[in-house]
Write an enzyme that holds these catalytic residues in place. Structure first.
Site, PDB file in Angstrom:
ATOM      1  N   LEU A  16      39.380  44.833  67.170  1.00  0.00           N
ATOM      2  CA  LEU A  16      39.779  43.980  68.296  1.00  0.00           C
ATOM      3  C   LEU A  16      38.670  43.906  69.345  1.00  0.00           C
ATOM      4  CD1 LEU A  16      41.898  42.325  69.862  1.00  0.00           C
ATOM      5  CD2 LEU A  16      42.879  44.485  70.686  1.00  0.00           C
ATOM      6  N   ASP A  52      32.083  58.744  75.130  1.00  0.00           N
ATOM      7  CA  ASP A  52      33.205  59.413  74.474  1.00  0.00           C
ATOM      8  C   ASP A  52      34.348  59.343  75.473  1.00  0.00           C
ATOM      9  OD1 ASP A  52      35.101  61.151  73.548  1.00  0.00           O
ATOM     10  OD2 ASP A  52      33.717  62.792  73.112  1.00  0.00           O
ATOM     11  N   TYR A 142      50.207  58.413  65.268  1.00  0.00           N
ATOM     12  CA  TYR A 142      49.732  57.202  65.956  1.00  0.00           C
ATOM     13  C   TYR A 142      50.889  56.544  66.717  1.00  0.00           C
ATOM     14  CZ  TYR A 142      48.120  52.285  66.208  1.00  0.00           C
ATOM     15  OH  TYR A 142      47.793  51.021  66.613  1.00  0.00           O
TER      16      TYR A 142
HETATM   17  C1  AKB Z   1      47.752  50.135  61.872  1.00  0.00           C
HETATM   18  O1  AKB Z   1      47.987  49.677  60.738  1.00  0.00           O
HETATM   19  O2  AKB Z   1      47.743  51.336  62.126  1.00  0.00           O
HETATM   20  C2  AKB Z   1      47.511  49.156  62.997  1.00  0.00           C
HETATM   21  C3  AKB Z   1      48.771  48.848  63.745  1.00  0.00           C
HETATM   22  C4  AKB Z   1      49.821  48.038  63.131  1.00  0.00           C
HETATM   23  O3  AKB Z   1      48.898  49.260  64.865  1.00  0.00           O
HETATM   24  N1  AKB Z   1      46.935  47.947  62.490  1.00  0.00           N
END
Ligand code: AKB
Length: 323
Positions: A16, A52, A142
């Site tokens: 991005l 960083d 994540y």
């Molecule tokens: C991922 O696949 O981890 C990213 C997202 C959908 O946030 N592209």
């Protein structure tokens, strides 16, 4: 743009970041866009400083030295890579954000953009037309960092009146830069393989439906959100946003309309479980209502544009037969 109104892009070399930097440079001029990343870029399109994001003192120095007022914080570890190193994911994704929000609270920055993701949703979230407000039960590190980050954004906006804006991106597909470490990366890789005349081994099952957005739409949405009047932005956690939804098989089919011999096999790995926990489709009415969001691309138009641009970049000839 006034002297002390410069823009900082953190994580500018990513998928991005590469495209957003181009749009910011085109809109505000290269002297007003400062880019940073942990790695040197292959090509510098505006001023670059290695950074960083975990080094808050260095971040503060850059913000002061370049008279930054607006920060786009894009540095993050994505869903699949995050599962290989959950602690580093927590550190990079959370510390980076809190450093930026704290600098905003201390008055060094006026405005922040931070991307969230459909990864904040989980297996118990309604899958179809997932609403803006619903069950969020992320199953990846994540997703956990993105959900915690959304709450931090909302908290800083409410408690300290920080102008922080965010979008819950679906899988992003673009031709200028490769993604790295995401579950939706297959939707970019597939076009590269198709253009090379190779078979694609997809790491998800053929019928796995996910929401996607073509990169020009993602850049447009970011610019539009950031340029909206303060009062238009009623969601301070993060806006649901989408382009269209499709499966790997549907992408392969769209490619075959242009490259008829294209072949794909399905060999699901650990990323299948992540994809299965994410929504099939997204309800982005709030973004449409608040600041006029409207995507321009669907699967067919994205496929035509992707293949046309990739063939131009890689100097490969294909005949785009628009049907
Ligand atoms: C991922 O696949 O981890 C990213 C997202 C959908 O946030 N592209």
């Amino acid at each position: 743009m006034a002297e002390n109104n410069n823009i900082l892009v953190i994580g500018a070399n990513g998928q991005l970041g590469t495209e957003l930097t181009l749009a910011l440079v085109n809109t505000y001029g290269k002297d007003h866009v400062i880019t940073t990343d942990i790695r040197e870029p292959t090509e510098k399109i505006s001023l670059f400083e290695a950074l960083d994001v975990l080094n808050q003192e260095h971040l503060k120095q850059i913000i002061q030295a370049y008279q930054i007022s607006e920060v786009y914080l894009l540095a993050a570890l994505l869903s699949a890579r995050g599962e290989q190193n959950p602690m580093l994911t927590w550190q990079v994704n959370m510390d980076g954000l809190i450093h930026v929000l704290e600098l905003a609270r201390e008055g060094y920055i006026k405005k922040v953009f931070w991307p969230s993701s459909i990864a904040i949703f989980g297996a118990s979230t309604p899958k179809k037309d997932t609403p803006q407000e619903t069950i969020t039960s992320p199953d990846t590190m994540y997703g956990i960092t993105k959900l915690a980050g959304e709450r931090l954004c909302a908290y800083y906006a409410k408690k300290y009146h920080i102008d922080v804006r965010s979008l819950r991106f679906p899988g992003l597909v673009g031709y200028n830069a490769l993604p790295g470490g995401g579950t939706t990366d297959f939707a970019v890789d597939i076009y590269h393989k198709a253009l090379e005349g190779k078979k694609y081994h997809c790491f998800l099952q053929e019928n796995t439906q996910l929401p996607f957005m073509y990169m020009p739409d993602a850049v447009k949405a970011t610019m539009q959100l950031m340029q909206s009047q303060n009062h238009q932005v009623t969601v301070r956690s993060s806006y649901n946003i989408t382009g269209f939804s499709c499966t790997p098989a549907a992408i392969a089919e769209a490619i075959r309309k242009i490259i008829p011999g294209f072949e794909i096999t399905y060999e699901p790995d650990f990323r299948q479980q992540i994809a299965d926990s994410w929504p099939d489709s997204i309800d982005d009415q709030m973004a449409r209502k608040d600041w006029g969001w409207q995507p321009a691309f669907n699967l067919e138009s994205m496929t035509q544009d992707m293949l046309m641009n990739l063939s131009r970049l890689h100097k490969k000839e294909i005949i785009i037969d628009i049907v």
